[in-house]
Scaffold this active site. Structure first.
Site, PDB file in Angstrom:
ATOM      1  N   GLN A 186       0.807  -1.212   0.000  1.00 27.43           N
ATOM      2  CA  GLN A 186       0.000   0.000   0.000  1.00 27.43           C
ATOM      3  C   GLN A 186       0.847   1.272   0.000  1.00 27.43           C
ATOM      4  O   GLN A 186       0.308   2.371  -0.078  1.00 27.43           O
ATOM      5  CB  GLN A 186      -0.931   0.001   1.214  1.00 27.43           C
ATOM      6  CG  GLN A 186      -1.942  -1.129   1.216  1.00 27.43           C
ATOM      7  CD  GLN A 186      -2.777  -1.174   2.484  1.00 27.43           C
ATOM      8  OE1 GLN A 186      -2.760  -0.257   3.304  1.00 27.43           O
ATOM      9  NE2 GLN A 186      -3.515  -2.262   2.652  1.00 27.43           N
TER      10      GLN A 186
ATOM     11  N   HIS B 233      -1.591   0.725   5.634  1.00 30.65           N
ATOM     12  CA  HIS B 233      -2.298   1.695   6.471  1.00 30.65           C
ATOM     13  C   HIS B 233      -1.467   2.956   6.711  1.00 30.65           C
ATOM     14  O   HIS B 233      -1.191   3.351   7.836  1.00 30.65           O
ATOM     15  CB  HIS B 233      -2.720   1.068   7.805  1.00 30.65           C
ATOM     16  CG  HIS B 233      -3.739  -0.009   7.667  1.00 30.65           C
ATOM     17  ND1 HIS B 233      -4.416  -0.538   8.751  1.00 30.65           N
ATOM     18  CD2 HIS B 233      -4.214  -0.662   6.576  1.00 30.65           C
ATOM     19  CE1 HIS B 233      -5.259  -1.477   8.328  1.00 30.65           C
ATOM     20  NE2 HIS B 233      -5.139  -1.558   7.009  1.00 30.65           N
TER      21      HIS B 233
ATOM     22  N   GLU C 212     -16.108   4.222   8.053  1.00 26.21           N
ATOM     23  CA  GLU C 212     -16.757   5.333   8.748  1.00 26.21           C
ATOM     24  C   GLU C 212     -16.503   6.665   8.065  1.00 26.21           C
ATOM     25  O   GLU C 212     -15.438   6.885   7.488  1.00 26.21           O
ATOM     26  CB  GLU C 212     -16.237   5.438  10.184  1.00 26.21           C
ATOM     27  CG  GLU C 212     -16.483   4.225  11.044  1.00 26.21           C
ATOM     28  CD  GLU C 212     -15.942   4.378  12.460  1.00 26.21           C
ATOM     29  OE1 GLU C 212     -16.228   3.513  13.304  1.00 26.21           O
ATOM     30  OE2 GLU C 212     -15.230   5.386  12.733  1.00 26.21           O
TER      31      GLU C 212
ATOM     32  N   TYR D  64     -11.539 -10.236  10.196  1.00 23.15           N
ATOM     33  CA  TYR D  64     -11.690 -10.836   8.877  1.00 23.15           C
ATOM     34  C   TYR D  64     -12.072 -12.306   8.976  1.00 23.15           C
ATOM     35  O   TYR D  64     -12.689 -12.857   8.063  1.00 23.15           O
ATOM     36  CB  TYR D  64     -10.403 -10.664   8.067  1.00 23.15           C
ATOM     37  CG  TYR D  64     -10.160  -9.226   7.655  1.00 23.15           C
ATOM     38  CD1 TYR D  64     -10.930  -8.630   6.668  1.00 23.15           C
ATOM     39  CD2 TYR D  64      -9.178  -8.463   8.267  1.00 23.15           C
ATOM     40  CE1 TYR D  64     -10.736  -7.309   6.288  1.00 23.15           C
ATOM     41  CE2 TYR D  64      -8.961  -7.148   7.903  1.00 23.15           C
ATOM     42  CZ  TYR D  64      -9.745  -6.570   6.926  1.00 23.15           C
ATOM     43  OH  TYR D  64      -9.547  -5.263   6.560  1.00 23.15           O
TER      44      TYR D  64
END
Length: 365
Positions: free
Chosen positions: A82, A144, A237, A258
Site C-alpha cells: 500500500q 495503512h 466510517e 476478517y
C-alpha cells in the site's frame, strides 16, 4: 460536546440499514490511461492536473488531450504493497508561491513512515524539495499509511495517518500513527493543538483512534474537516474530527475480524460516533464535495470512491445526515482511488490499477 457512540447509536442504525439507491446513469470519458496505480490528483490553475503514481512518479496531464510529462525532483519512496507516492495538494497561495505538497511512505529507522514534504513547481521540476514532517515511530509494515492532506482556512494543514496495521497504536497519543495531525504549512506545531502541553502525547495529534483514513476534505460551507476511514470487515466510517477526541478504533467498531468474531462493541462511552458507516465495507478512498456549477443537481453532494465494491458513492446530505446514497459507475469494475471537482465543473476520478485512468464524470443524458 463530542458525539459519543452511545448517544448516536440509535439514529445511525437507521442509516446503516437504509438501502442503497439503484445505480444512476452517468457519462464518462477517459482523459488519460496507462497510469501505474494512480493515487491522488490536484488541478493546476491552467487546468492541467498533477497525478501521483504509487510507484513513485508524479505526472502533469493535460485533460484536453491526455498529453503528459513527468515531474522531476520528487522524493524517493518505499513503494511496497500500500506504500509509495500518495497524496498531493497545492498550497492555498500556489499562484504566488508555486508550492506543491506530497505525502509518501519513506524508509526510516527499522521500517518506514508516512512523510510530508513540499517543493516549488518550476516547469516540470519540483525545486528545493524538503521533508517537513515524519509520522513516528517508524514501523516495519507496508500498509495503512492514511496520507490525505487538507489545508483549512486558518493557516493549518491536516494530515491523516493510518495505524500501520498495528491497531493499538491508534489509542496511544504518544504515537502519531492512527491519528489526524494538525500542522503549520512548514511542518511546525500550532500552539493551540489539543495535546501541545502534555508530556505523554505527541503535540501534532488533533484527534486519534482512527484506523486508516484515506479521504479528507473541508466542508465547502462550514469549513469543518470531514474524513473517512477503512474499517476491517465492515465498519468503514465517515467522521468529523474534533480537537482531542477519541474515535474509538480498535476499542469500538461496527466491523468484525476478517475471520469472523467481533472486535469490540458498536458503541463505547467516551468515544466519538461516526456520522455514517458502511456494513459491508466499501473500502472508501478519495472524497470531495461537488462544488462546480455545471451540474446543479450534484452541488453540495459528497462523492467517495469505493475500492472493494468498485463504485463511486454519491451521498446527498442534510447537514451531517446522509439522506440518500447512490452507487455510480458500479458497472465498470473500477477501484476508485480518488475523486475531485475539476476547475471546469466536471467530476474527475482516478482508477487504481496497473493500467489506471483519469476519468471525467458527468450525469447521464
Amino acid at each position: 460536546m463530542p458525539r459519543t457512540r452511545s448517544t448516536l447509536a440509535f439514529c445511525l442504525l437507521g442509516l446503516v440499514l437504509m438501502p442503497w439507491q439503484a445505480a444512476a446513469e452517468v457519462h464518462t470519458e477517459t482523459v488519460a490511461d496507462g497510469l501505474e496505480h494512480p493515487w491522488a490528483m490536484a488541478f493546476l490553475p491552467d487546468g492541467h492536473v498533477l497525478v501521483t503514481e504509487r510507484s513513485g512518479d508524479l505526472l502533469r496531464i493535460d485533460p484536453e488531450n491526455g498529453e503528459r510529462a513527468a515531474i522531476e525532483g520528487v522524493p524517493a519512496v518505499d513503494a511496497r504493497n500500500q506504500g509509495g507516492l500518495l497524496d498531493i495538494q497545492l498550497h492555498p497561495d500556489f499562484a504566488a508561491n508555486r508550492q506543491v505538497y506530497l505525502t509518501w511512505s519513506g524508509a526510516c529507522g527499522a521500517g518506514n513512515a508516512t512523510h510530508l514534504g513540499r517543493g516549488r513547481l518550476a516547469g516540470d521540476r519540483l525545486r528545493d524539495f524538503e521533508t517537513l514532517f515524519v509520522a513516528t515511530p517508524c514501523v516495519d509494515s507496508t500498509k495503512h499509511f492514511g496520507s490525505r492532506i487538507v489545508f483549512d482556512g486558518d493557516g493549518h494543514l491536516f494530515m491523516t495517518v493510518g495505524e500501520r496495521g498495528e491497531r493499538d497504536r491508534s489509542q496511544d497519543i504518544g504515537d502519531h500513527n492512527g491519528s489526524v495531525l494538525r500542522l503549520l504549512p512548514d511542518g511546525g506545531i500550532p500552539a493551540d493543538n489539543p495535546f501541545v502541553d502534555r508530556d505523554d502525547a505527541e503535540a501534532a495529534i488533533y484527534s486519534y483512534g482512527h484506523r486508516n483514513p484515506q479521504g479528507a476534505v473541508l466542508h465547502p460551507d462550514t469549513g469543518a474537516l470531514w474524513i473517512h476511514e477503512h474499517g476491517p470487515r465492515g465498519g468503514d466510517e465517515i467522521n468529523l474530527p474534533e480537537p482531542g477526541a477519541n474515535f474509538g478504533w480498535p476499542k469500538t467498531t461496527y466491523g468484525k475480524e476478517y475471520w469472523g468474531p467481533e472486535i469490540g462493541p458498536d458503541q463505547l462511552e467516551g468515544t466519538v460516533q461516526p456520522i455514517h458507516y458502511w456494513v459491508p465495507s466499501i473500502a472508501p478512498s478519495g472524497m470531495d464535495f461537488y462544488t462546480g456549477d455545471r451540474f446543479p443537481e450534484w452541488r453540495g453532494d459528497l462523492f467517495i470512491g469505493a475500492l472493494a465494491l468498485t463504485h463511486l458513492a454519491r451521498l446527498e446530505m442534510d447537514g451531517t445526515e446522509v439522506v440518500r446514497e447512490t452507487q455510480l459507475l458500479d458497472d465498470r469494475g473500477w477501484r476508485i482511488r480518488d475523486v475531485r471537482t475539476g476547475p471546469d465543473g466536471y467530476l474527475y476520478v482516478l482508477t487504481d490499477a496497473a493500467n489506471g485512468r483519469v476519468v471525467r464524470v458527468a450525469p447521464g443524458e
